[in-house]
Design a protein around this motif. Structure first.
Motif, PDB file in Angstrom:
ATOM      1  N   ILE A  15       0.833  -1.203   0.000  1.00  0.00           N
ATOM      2  CA  ILE A  15       0.000   0.000   0.000  1.00  0.00           C
ATOM      3  C   ILE A  15       0.865   1.248   0.000  1.00  0.00           C
ATOM      4  O   ILE A  15       0.595   2.211  -0.715  1.00  0.00           O
ATOM      5  N   LEU A  18       2.080   2.473  -3.423  1.00  0.00           N
ATOM      6  CA  LEU A  18       1.109   2.839  -4.456  1.00  0.00           C
ATOM      7  C   LEU A  18       1.203   4.303  -4.864  1.00  0.00           C
ATOM      8  O   LEU A  18       1.503   5.165  -4.044  1.00  0.00           O
ATOM      9  N   HIS A  20      -0.671   7.278  -7.928  1.00  0.00           N
ATOM     10  CA  HIS A  20      -1.885   7.622  -8.676  1.00  0.00           C
ATOM     11  C   HIS A  20      -2.038   6.710  -9.885  1.00  0.00           C
ATOM     12  O   HIS A  20      -1.093   6.500 -10.634  1.00  0.00           O
ATOM     13  N   ASP A  22      -2.312   3.504  -9.951  1.00  0.00           N
ATOM     14  CA  ASP A  22      -1.956   2.105  -9.705  1.00  0.00           C
ATOM     15  C   ASP A  22      -3.231   1.337  -9.402  1.00  0.00           C
ATOM     16  O   ASP A  22      -4.211   1.898  -8.899  1.00  0.00           O
ATOM     17  N   ARG A  23      -3.214   0.049  -9.706  1.00  0.00           N
ATOM     18  CA  ARG A  23      -4.415  -0.779  -9.539  1.00  0.00           C
ATOM     19  C   ARG A  23      -4.145  -1.940  -8.592  1.00  0.00           C
ATOM     20  O   ARG A  23      -3.087  -2.564  -8.652  1.00  0.00           O
ATOM     21  N   ILE A  62      -6.586   3.829   1.554  1.00  0.00           N
ATOM     22  CA  ILE A  62      -6.216   4.392   0.254  1.00  0.00           C
ATOM     23  C   ILE A  62      -7.328   5.268  -0.324  1.00  0.00           C
ATOM     24  O   ILE A  62      -8.479   5.159   0.075  1.00  0.00           O
ATOM     25  N   VAL A  64      -9.443   5.939  -3.653  1.00  0.00           N
ATOM     26  CA  VAL A  64      -9.838   5.206  -4.853  1.00  0.00           C
ATOM     27  C   VAL A  64     -10.605   6.153  -5.770  1.00  0.00           C
ATOM     28  O   VAL A  64     -11.548   6.800  -5.344  1.00  0.00           O
ATOM     29  N   GLN A  65     -10.171   6.230  -7.022  1.00  0.00           N
ATOM     30  CA  GLN A  65     -10.872   7.093  -7.980  1.00  0.00           C
ATOM     31  C   GLN A  65     -11.798   6.315  -8.894  1.00  0.00           C
ATOM     32  O   GLN A  65     -12.634   6.894  -9.569  1.00  0.00           O
ATOM     33  N   HIS A  67     -13.273   1.907  -9.886  1.00  0.00           N
ATOM     34  CA  HIS A  67     -13.176   0.469  -9.690  1.00  0.00           C
ATOM     35  C   HIS A  67     -13.756  -0.267 -10.888  1.00  0.00           C
ATOM     36  O   HIS A  67     -14.594   0.260 -11.607  1.00  0.00           O
ATOM     37  N   GLU A 125      -8.721   1.367  -8.584  1.00  0.00           N
ATOM     38  CA  GLU A 125      -7.749   2.300  -9.181  1.00  0.00           C
ATOM     39  C   GLU A 125      -7.480   3.416  -8.194  1.00  0.00           C
ATOM     40  O   GLU A 125      -8.422   4.105  -7.777  1.00  0.00           O
ATOM     41  N   CYS A 126      -6.230   3.607  -7.843  1.00  0.00           N
ATOM     42  CA  CYS A 126      -5.855   4.596  -6.836  1.00  0.00           C
ATOM     43  C   CYS A 126      -6.006   6.034  -7.357  1.00  0.00           C
ATOM     44  O   CYS A 126      -5.674   6.321  -8.504  1.00  0.00           O
TER      45      CYS A 126
END
Length: 130
Positions: A15, A18, A20, A22-23, A62, A64-65, A67, A125-126
């Motif tokens: 974590i 990670l 921006h 990254d999945r 995290i 998340v932007q 999924h 997706e971060c």
């Protein structure tokens, strides 16, 4: 020693690395993960550690932007859980299960859970906190 949050050393390390876009794949026990993909394996026996506690813990850590999930998961437990938490998951992309599996090699790492419910999988997706 950490005071709060994820205590699993390898998961915490992954974590922390990670960035921006990254999945992360959160997978049930049966999802065929690519051998080249780093996997944090939390499965002990079927049902332990389950999909929802793992996803809740990740979402506490995290940003998340978006999924990705399989259309087949919409009617199941995982789909209902994901629907209830849409605000923390950003934009949703739906794919067939075969298309979902084709996205797995593009992930940064995977978390294998002990979930034994069909299609209890999601790709996160971060995003960034600013």
């Amino acid at each position: 020693m950490k005071r709060t949050g994820i205590a699993h050393a390898e998961l915490s390390r992954q974590i922390a690395l990670l960035g921006h876009t990254d999945r992360i794949v959160v997978a049930d026990m049966g999802l065929p993960l690519p051998r080249s993909l780093p996997v944090v394996d939390l499965a002990l026996v079927p049902g332990t550690v389950g999909f929802t506690p793992v996803l809740d813990a990740l979402l506490d850590e995290i940003v998340v932007q978006g999924h990705v999930m399989a259309i087949e998961s919409l009617g199941g437990t995982a789909g209902a859980w994901l629907d209830a938490r849409d605000t923390r998951l950003g934009e949703r992309q739906l794919l067939s299960h075969e298309e979902f599996k084709a996205e797995l090699p593009h992930a940064t790492f995977a978390v294998r859970t002990g979930e034994a419910t069909p299609y209890a999988n999601v790709i996160l997706e971060c995003g960034v906190p600013f």
